[in-house]
Motif scaffolding. Structure first.
Motif, PDB file in Angstrom:
ATOM      1  N   GLY A  63      61.677  38.427  74.955  1.00  0.00           N
ATOM      2  CA  GLY A  63      61.657  39.710  75.810  1.00  0.00           C
ATOM      3  C   GLY A  63      60.876  40.523  75.202  1.00  0.00           C
ATOM      4  N   THR A  64      60.342  41.471  76.063  1.00  0.00           N
ATOM      5  CA  THR A  64      59.706  42.630  75.938  1.00  0.00           C
ATOM      6  C   THR A  64      60.459  43.700  75.820  1.00  0.00           C
ATOM      7  OG1 THR A  64      58.021  41.397  77.153  1.00  0.00           O
ATOM      8  CG2 THR A  64      57.727  43.827  76.510  1.00  0.00           C
ATOM      9  N   VAL A  65      60.481  44.477  74.363  1.00  0.00           N
ATOM     10  CA  VAL A  65      61.239  45.395  74.180  1.00  0.00           C
ATOM     11  C   VAL A  65      60.276  46.557  73.461  1.00  0.00           C
ATOM     12  CG1 VAL A  65      63.258  44.231  74.013  1.00  0.00           C
ATOM     13  CG2 VAL A  65      61.771  44.607  71.794  1.00  0.00           C
ATOM     14  N   SER A  66      60.698  47.912  73.362  1.00  0.00           N
ATOM     15  CA  SER A  66      60.076  49.006  72.844  1.00  0.00           C
ATOM     16  C   SER A  66      60.286  48.863  71.398  1.00  0.00           C
ATOM     17  CB  SER A  66      60.754  50.178  73.145  1.00  0.00           C
ATOM     18  OG  SER A  66      61.986  50.225  72.588  1.00  0.00           O
ATOM     19  N   ALA A  67      59.324  49.528  70.477  1.00  0.00           N
ATOM     20  CA  ALA A  67      59.273  49.528  68.953  1.00  0.00           C
ATOM     21  C   ALA A  67      60.688  49.885  68.507  1.00  0.00           C
ATOM     22  CB  ALA A  67      58.365  50.189  68.533  1.00  0.00           C
ATOM     23  N   ARG A  68      61.139  50.913  69.237  1.00  0.00           N
ATOM     24  CA  ARG A  68      62.433  51.426  68.869  1.00  0.00           C
ATOM     25  C   ARG A  68      63.610  50.378  68.886  1.00  0.00           C
ATOM     26  NH1 ARG A  68      66.527  55.960  71.434  1.00  0.00           N
ATOM     27  NH2 ARG A  68      67.821  55.958  69.823  1.00  0.00           N
ATOM     28  N   VAL A  69      63.759  49.797  70.153  1.00  0.00           N
ATOM     29  CA  VAL A  69      64.874  48.576  70.535  1.00  0.00           C
ATOM     30  C   VAL A  69      64.725  47.390  69.435  1.00  0.00           C
ATOM     31  CG1 VAL A  69      65.569  46.952  72.136  1.00  0.00           C
ATOM     32  CG2 VAL A  69      65.063  49.478  72.736  1.00  0.00           C
ATOM     33  N   ARG A  70      63.331  47.049  69.274  1.00  0.00           N
ATOM     34  CA  ARG A  70      62.886  46.002  68.350  1.00  0.00           C
ATOM     35  C   ARG A  70      63.559  46.163  66.931  1.00  0.00           C
ATOM     36  NH1 ARG A  70      57.798  45.827  69.191  1.00  0.00           N
ATOM     37  NH2 ARG A  70      57.143  47.218  67.265  1.00  0.00           N
ATOM     38  N   HIS A  71      63.131  47.461  66.365  1.00  0.00           N
ATOM     39  CA  HIS A  71      63.844  47.860  65.201  1.00  0.00           C
ATOM     40  C   HIS A  71      65.454  47.929  65.062  1.00  0.00           C
ATOM     41  CE1 HIS A  71      64.151  50.204  61.411  1.00  0.00           C
ATOM     42  NE2 HIS A  71      65.061  50.839  62.120  1.00  0.00           N
ATOM     43  N   GLU A  72      65.635  48.269  66.134  1.00  0.00           N
ATOM     44  CA  GLU A  72      67.331  48.467  66.094  1.00  0.00           C
ATOM     45  C   GLU A  72      67.953  46.886  66.102  1.00  0.00           C
ATOM     46  OE1 GLU A  72      69.386  50.942  65.590  1.00  0.00           O
ATOM     47  OE2 GLU A  72      67.649  52.515  65.530  1.00  0.00           O
ATOM     48  N   LEU A  73      67.317  46.036  67.007  1.00  0.00           N
ATOM     49  CA  LEU A  73      67.855  44.669  67.114  1.00  0.00           C
ATOM     50  C   LEU A  73      67.588  44.030  65.771  1.00  0.00           C
ATOM     51  CD1 LEU A  73      66.588  43.684  70.522  1.00  0.00           C
ATOM     52  CD2 LEU A  73      69.176  44.081  69.976  1.00  0.00           C
ATOM     53  N   LEU A  74      66.454  43.997  65.227  1.00  0.00           N
ATOM     54  CA  LEU A  74      66.188  43.649  63.977  1.00  0.00           C
ATOM     55  C   LEU A  74      67.239  43.930  62.763  1.00  0.00           C
ATOM     56  CD1 LEU A  74      64.375  41.202  62.418  1.00  0.00           C
ATOM     57  CD2 LEU A  74      62.925  43.258  62.003  1.00  0.00           C
ATOM     58  N   GLN A  75      67.310  45.247  62.762  1.00  0.00           N
ATOM     59  CA  GLN A  75      68.448  45.896  61.951  1.00  0.00           C
ATOM     60  C   GLN A  75      69.959  45.262  61.999  1.00  0.00           C
ATOM     61  OE1 GLN A  75      67.722  47.934  59.102  1.00  0.00           O
ATOM     62  NE2 GLN A  75      69.617  47.319  58.672  1.00  0.00           N
ATOM     63  N   ALA A  76      70.260  45.134  63.386  1.00  0.00           N
ATOM     64  CA  ALA A  76      71.493  44.619  63.632  1.00  0.00           C
ATOM     65  C   ALA A  76      71.542  43.062  63.220  1.00  0.00           C
ATOM     66  CB  ALA A  76      71.819  44.650  65.162  1.00  0.00           C
ATOM     67  N   VAL A  77      70.474  42.289  63.407  1.00  0.00           N
ATOM     68  CA  VAL A  77      70.551  40.935  63.042  1.00  0.00           C
ATOM     69  C   VAL A  77      70.675  40.925  61.674  1.00  0.00           C
ATOM     70  CG1 VAL A  77      69.272  38.718  63.009  1.00  0.00           C
ATOM     71  CG2 VAL A  77      69.385  39.967  65.468  1.00  0.00           C
ATOM     72  N   THR A  78      69.780  41.508  60.899  1.00  0.00           N
ATOM     73  CA  THR A  78      69.680  41.759  59.489  1.00  0.00           C
ATOM     74  C   THR A  78      71.052  41.830  58.881  1.00  0.00           C
ATOM     75  OG1 THR A  78      67.387  42.043  59.508  1.00  0.00           O
ATOM     76  CG2 THR A  78      68.596  42.356  57.372  1.00  0.00           C
ATOM     77  N   ASP A  79      71.794  42.984  59.472  1.00  0.00           N
ATOM     78  CA  ASP A  79      73.091  43.405  58.918  1.00  0.00           C
ATOM     79  C   ASP A  79      74.176  42.369  59.021  1.00  0.00           C
ATOM     80  OD1 ASP A  79      72.088  45.800  58.116  1.00  0.00           O
ATOM     81  OD2 ASP A  79      72.934  46.787  60.151  1.00  0.00           O
ATOM     82  N   ILE A  80      74.176  41.526  60.162  1.00  0.00           N
ATOM     83  CA  ILE A  80      75.047  40.489  60.380  1.00  0.00           C
ATOM     84  C   ILE A  80      74.717  39.059  59.658  1.00  0.00           C
ATOM     85  CG2 ILE A  80      75.988  39.135  62.233  1.00  0.00           C
ATOM     86  CD1 ILE A  80      75.603  41.781  64.020  1.00  0.00           C
ATOM     87  N   VAL A  81      73.436  38.533  59.781  1.00  0.00           N
ATOM     88  CA  VAL A  81      73.239  37.300  59.165  1.00  0.00           C
ATOM     89  C   VAL A  81      72.386  37.386  58.027  1.00  0.00           C
ATOM     90  CG1 VAL A  81      73.187  36.156  61.473  1.00  0.00           C
ATOM     91  CG2 VAL A  81      71.118  36.873  60.776  1.00  0.00           C
ATOM     92  N   GLY A  82      71.563  38.422  57.656  1.00  0.00           N
ATOM     93  CA  GLY A  82      70.880  38.421  56.441  1.00  0.00           C
ATOM     94  C   GLY A  82      69.683  38.214  56.743  1.00  0.00           C
ATOM     95  N   THR A  83      68.836  38.055  55.699  1.00  0.00           N
ATOM     96  CA  THR A  83      67.311  37.909  55.852  1.00  0.00           C
ATOM     97  C   THR A  83      66.647  36.752  55.954  1.00  0.00           C
ATOM     98  OG1 THR A  83      66.754  38.301  53.409  1.00  0.00           O
ATOM     99  CG2 THR A  83      66.704  40.376  54.991  1.00  0.00           C
ATOM    100  N   ARG A  84      67.522  35.569  55.278  1.00  0.00           N
ATOM    101  CA  ARG A  84      67.196  34.286  55.194  1.00  0.00           C
ATOM    102  C   ARG A  84      67.429  33.453  56.315  1.00  0.00           C
ATOM    103  NH1 ARG A  84      69.596  31.566  50.220  1.00  0.00           N
ATOM    104  NH2 ARG A  84      71.507  32.059  51.378  1.00  0.00           N
TER     105      ARG A  84
END
Length: 55
Positions: free
Chosen positions: A25-46
């Motif tokens: 999808g196409t998202v703003s920098a803010r949404v991209r940051h928030e989504l990446l943070q949520a994914v990292t919090d749940i599944v980790g960085t690996r």
């Protein structure tokens, strides 16, 4: 590889699930940051691979 339903729901609010576990999808920098943070919090960085095109 299961993903929590709430994570899939958060991702699908802003993106489209192109294939199982692949969201695009196409998202703003803010949404991209928030989504990446949520994914990292749940599944980790690996277990995540962000792909970003910046034009």
């Amino acid at each position: 590889m299961g993903r929590p339903d709430h994570l899939r729901g958060a991702l699908s609010r802003w993106t489209t699930e192109f294939a199982p576990g692949i969201f695009v999808g196409t998202v703003s920098a803010r949404v991209r940051h928030e989504l990446l943070q949520a994914v990292t919090d749940i599944v980790g960085t690996r277990r995540r691979v962000p792909a970003v095109r910046i034009s």
